[in-house]
Design a protein around this motif. Structure first.
Motif, PDB file in Angstrom:
ATOM      1  N   LEU A   1      53.720 -35.795   1.335  1.00 58.40           N
ATOM      2  CA  LEU A   1      54.075 -37.200   1.073  1.00 58.40           C
ATOM      3  C   LEU A   1      55.015 -37.735   2.151  1.00 58.40           C
ATOM      4  O   LEU A   1      55.148 -38.951   2.319  1.00 58.40           O
ATOM      5  N   HIS A   2      55.657 -36.816   2.864  1.00 58.27           N
ATOM      6  CA  HIS A   2      56.565 -37.159   3.972  1.00 58.27           C
ATOM      7  C   HIS A   2      56.320 -36.146   5.087  1.00 58.27           C
ATOM      8  O   HIS A   2      57.209 -35.357   5.433  1.00 58.27           O
ATOM      9  N   ALA A   3      55.142 -36.157   5.645  1.00 58.95           N
ATOM     10  CA  ALA A   3      54.730 -35.141   6.615  1.00 58.95           C
ATOM     11  C   ALA A   3      55.538 -35.250   7.915  1.00 58.95           C
ATOM     12  O   ALA A   3      55.844 -36.351   8.369  1.00 58.95           O
ATOM     13  N   PRO A   4      55.858 -34.117   8.516  1.00 61.60           N
ATOM     14  CA  PRO A   4      56.692 -34.083   9.718  1.00 61.60           C
ATOM     15  C   PRO A   4      55.911 -34.300  11.017  1.00 61.60           C
ATOM     16  O   PRO A   4      56.208 -33.666  12.029  1.00 61.60           O
ATOM     17  N   TYR A   5      54.922 -35.159  10.984  1.00 62.55           N
ATOM     18  CA  TYR A   5      54.101 -35.416  12.161  1.00 62.55           C
ATOM     19  C   TYR A   5      54.227 -36.886  12.546  1.00 62.55           C
ATOM     20  O   TYR A   5      54.364 -37.757  11.684  1.00 62.55           O
ATOM     21  N   PRO A   6      54.139 -37.181  13.838  1.00 65.12           N
ATOM     22  CA  PRO A   6      54.215 -38.575  14.276  1.00 65.12           C
ATOM     23  C   PRO A   6      53.010 -39.391  13.785  1.00 65.12           C
ATOM     24  O   PRO A   6      51.945 -38.843  13.485  1.00 65.12           O
ATOM     25  N   GLU A   7      53.198 -40.671  13.737  1.00 64.86           N
ATOM     26  CA  GLU A   7      52.135 -41.607  13.374  1.00 64.86           C
ATOM     27  C   GLU A   7      50.929 -41.400  14.288  1.00 64.86           C
ATOM     28  O   GLU A   7      51.076 -41.108  15.471  1.00 64.86           O
ATOM     29  N   ALA A   8      49.742 -41.540  13.728  1.00 65.40           N
ATOM     30  CA  ALA A   8      48.469 -41.458  14.471  1.00 65.40           C
ATOM     31  C   ALA A   8      48.282 -40.111  15.175  1.00 65.40           C
ATOM     32  O   ALA A   8      47.774 -40.045  16.284  1.00 65.40           O
ATOM     33  N   SER A   9      48.663 -39.015  14.508  1.00 67.69           N
ATOM     34  CA  SER A   9      48.567 -37.675  15.086  1.00 67.69           C
ATOM     35  C   SER A   9      47.214 -37.000  14.879  1.00 67.69           C
ATOM     36  O   SER A   9      46.928 -36.005  15.534  1.00 67.69           O
ATOM     37  N   PHE A  10      46.391 -37.524  13.949  1.00 67.73           N
ATOM     38  CA  PHE A  10      45.181 -36.801  13.562  1.00 67.73           C
ATOM     39  C   PHE A  10      43.938 -37.680  13.599  1.00 67.73           C
ATOM     40  O   PHE A  10      43.996 -38.872  13.330  1.00 67.73           O
ATOM     41  N   ASP A  11      42.817 -37.036  13.902  1.00 67.05           N
ATOM     42  CA  ASP A  11      41.512 -37.702  13.850  1.00 67.05           C
ATOM     43  C   ASP A  11      40.979 -37.747  12.422  1.00 67.05           C
ATOM     44  O   ASP A  11      40.195 -38.626  12.073  1.00 67.05           O
ATOM     45  N   ALA A  12      41.404 -36.766  11.613  1.00 70.20           N
ATOM     46  CA  ALA A  12      40.932 -36.695  10.228  1.00 70.20           C
ATOM     47  C   ALA A  12      41.998 -36.047   9.358  1.00 70.20           C
ATOM     48  O   ALA A  12      42.817 -35.255   9.826  1.00 70.20           O
ATOM     49  N   VAL A  13      41.967 -36.421   8.080  1.00 74.18           N
ATOM     50  CA  VAL A  13      42.812 -35.816   7.055  1.00 74.18           C
ATOM     51  C   VAL A  13      41.893 -35.354   5.940  1.00 74.18           C
ATOM     52  O   VAL A  13      41.031 -36.116   5.483  1.00 74.18           O
ATOM     53  N   LEU A  14      42.068 -34.107   5.517  1.00 74.15           N
ATOM     54  CA  LEU A  14      41.314 -33.519   4.415  1.00 74.15           C
ATOM     55  C   LEU A  14      42.283 -33.252   3.273  1.00 74.15           C
ATOM     56  O   LEU A  14      43.398 -32.773   3.506  1.00 74.15           O
ATOM     57  N   SER A  15      41.882 -33.559   2.048  1.00 76.02           N
ATOM     58  CA  SER A  15      42.659 -33.161   0.884  1.00 76.02           C
ATOM     59  C   SER A  15      41.714 -32.932  -0.285  1.00 76.02           C
ATOM     60  O   SER A  15      40.852 -33.766  -0.568  1.00 76.02           O
ATOM     61  N   GLN A  16      41.900 -31.800  -0.937  1.00 74.19           N
ATOM     62  CA  GLN A  16      41.077 -31.438  -2.087  1.00 74.19           C
ATOM     63  C   GLN A  16      41.999 -31.065  -3.244  1.00 74.19           C
ATOM     64  O   GLN A  16      42.781 -30.127  -3.138  1.00 74.19           O
ATOM     65  N   CYS A  17      41.905 -31.838  -4.316  1.00 77.34           N
ATOM     66  CA  CYS A  17      42.664 -31.552  -5.543  1.00 77.34           C
ATOM     67  C   CYS A  17      44.172 -31.512  -5.317  1.00 77.34           C
ATOM     68  O   CYS A  17      44.880 -30.757  -5.985  1.00 77.34           O
ATOM     69  N   ALA A  18      44.692 -32.293  -4.404  1.00 80.07           N
ATOM     70  CA  ALA A  18      46.131 -32.265  -4.138  1.00 80.07           C
ATOM     71  C   ALA A  18      46.808 -33.613  -4.349  1.00 80.07           C
ATOM     72  O   ALA A  18      47.956 -33.657  -4.787  1.00 80.07           O
ATOM     73  N   PHE A  19      46.150 -34.708  -4.037  1.00 83.23           N
ATOM     74  CA  PHE A  19      46.796 -36.016  -4.157  1.00 83.23           C
ATOM     75  C   PHE A  19      47.184 -36.308  -5.604  1.00 83.23           C
ATOM     76  O   PHE A  19      48.289 -36.775  -5.872  1.00 83.23           O
ATOM     77  N   PHE A  20      46.308 -36.032  -6.566  1.00 85.92           N
ATOM     78  CA  PHE A  20      46.616 -36.289  -7.965  1.00 85.92           C
ATOM     79  C   PHE A  20      47.797 -35.435  -8.422  1.00 85.92           C
ATOM     80  O   PHE A  20      48.722 -35.919  -9.060  1.00 85.92           O
ATOM     81  N   VAL A  21      47.776 -34.160  -8.068  1.00 85.90           N
ATOM     82  CA  VAL A  21      48.832 -33.241  -8.487  1.00 85.90           C
ATOM     83  C   VAL A  21      50.181 -33.629  -7.872  1.00 85.90           C
ATOM     84  O   VAL A  21      51.224 -33.339  -8.444  1.00 85.90           O
ATOM     85  N   SER A  22      50.171 -34.316  -6.744  1.00 84.20           N
ATOM     86  CA  SER A  22      51.429 -34.722  -6.107  1.00 84.20           C
ATOM     87  C   SER A  22      52.224 -35.688  -6.980  1.00 84.20           C
ATOM     88  O   SER A  22      53.435 -35.820  -6.817  1.00 84.20           O
ATOM     89  N   GLY A  23      51.555 -36.375  -7.889  1.00 86.08           N
ATOM     90  CA  GLY A  23      52.226 -37.360  -8.728  1.00 86.08           C
ATOM     91  C   GLY A  23      52.362 -38.723  -8.076  1.00 86.08           C
ATOM     92  O   GLY A  23      52.840 -39.673  -8.693  1.00 86.08           O
ATOM     93  N   ASP A  24      51.946 -38.841  -6.822  1.00 87.06           N
ATOM     94  CA  ASP A  24      52.036 -40.121  -6.103  1.00 87.06           C
ATOM     95  C   ASP A  24      50.806 -40.272  -5.218  1.00 87.06           C
ATOM     96  O   ASP A  24      50.885 -40.207  -3.988  1.00 87.06           O
ATOM     97  N   ARG A  25      49.674 -40.482  -5.862  1.00 85.49           N
ATOM     98  CA  ARG A  25      48.421 -40.597  -5.109  1.00 85.49           C
ATOM     99  C   ARG A  25      48.457 -41.762  -4.125  1.00 85.49           C
ATOM    100  O   ARG A  25      47.997 -41.637  -2.996  1.00 85.49           O
TER     101      ARG A  25
END
Length: 170
Positions: A65-89
């Protein structure tokens, strides 16, 4: 619960649907043991994972939710079964949007209690592919409950769906 519905076959399908080019830089948000990171690396992608409780060498400790990477660092983001569990989708989607380069790809499969198009649209994503995978998720979830595993979250009341979504950062 362990892993996610469909396992590595599901992850590979998401990667195929996203049509990521070789060498694409990909972040797995909520990477757990890093199986998806290892799979992506074996497919020629430059993958890294982040998780609050990493369980593998391919995963860095951190809060997605507060990743230590600079803005626009990735071409893609993958997430499976994690956003809901974070409590802040919504917050997870905003962070994925921040981390993606313009035109970057979101590969998401997760539980939803609302229409995913509205939630993703509000975060700045255009949905390219949407598949309702609720039936498979129900089987996965019930099997985990039967084994006595903790789902790691409190489920609200209402219609629950499980979606595979491929999106593009607007």
């Amino acid at each position: 619960m362990k892993s996610h519905p469909g396992g590595m076959e599901h992850t590979r399908r998401m990667i195929d649907l996203a049509q990521l080019p070789p060498g694409a830089r990909v972040l797995d948000m909520g990477a757990g043991a890093g199986e998806s990171v290892q799979l992506m690396r074996s497919l020629g992608l430059d993958a890294v994972g982040i998780d609050l409780e990493p369980r593998g060498e391919a995963v860095e400790r951190g809060d997605f939710l507060h990743a230590p990477y600079p803005e626009a660092s990735f071409d893609a983001v993958l997430s499976q079964c994690a956003f809901f569990v974070s409590g802040d989708r919504a917050g997870a989607l905003r962070e994925a949007h921040r981390l993606l380069r313009p035109g970057g790809t979101l590969l998401l499969s997760d539980v939803f209690f609302e229409e995913p198009a509205q939630l993703l649209g509000a975060a700045g994503f255009e949905i390219l592919k949407a598949e309702d995978m609720t039936h498979g998720w129900r089987e996965y979830y019930l099997e985990a409950l039967w084994r006595g595993e903790d789902c790691g979250c409190e489920l609200p009341r209402g219609r629950c769906c499980y979606w595979l979504l491929i999106g593009r950062k607007d």
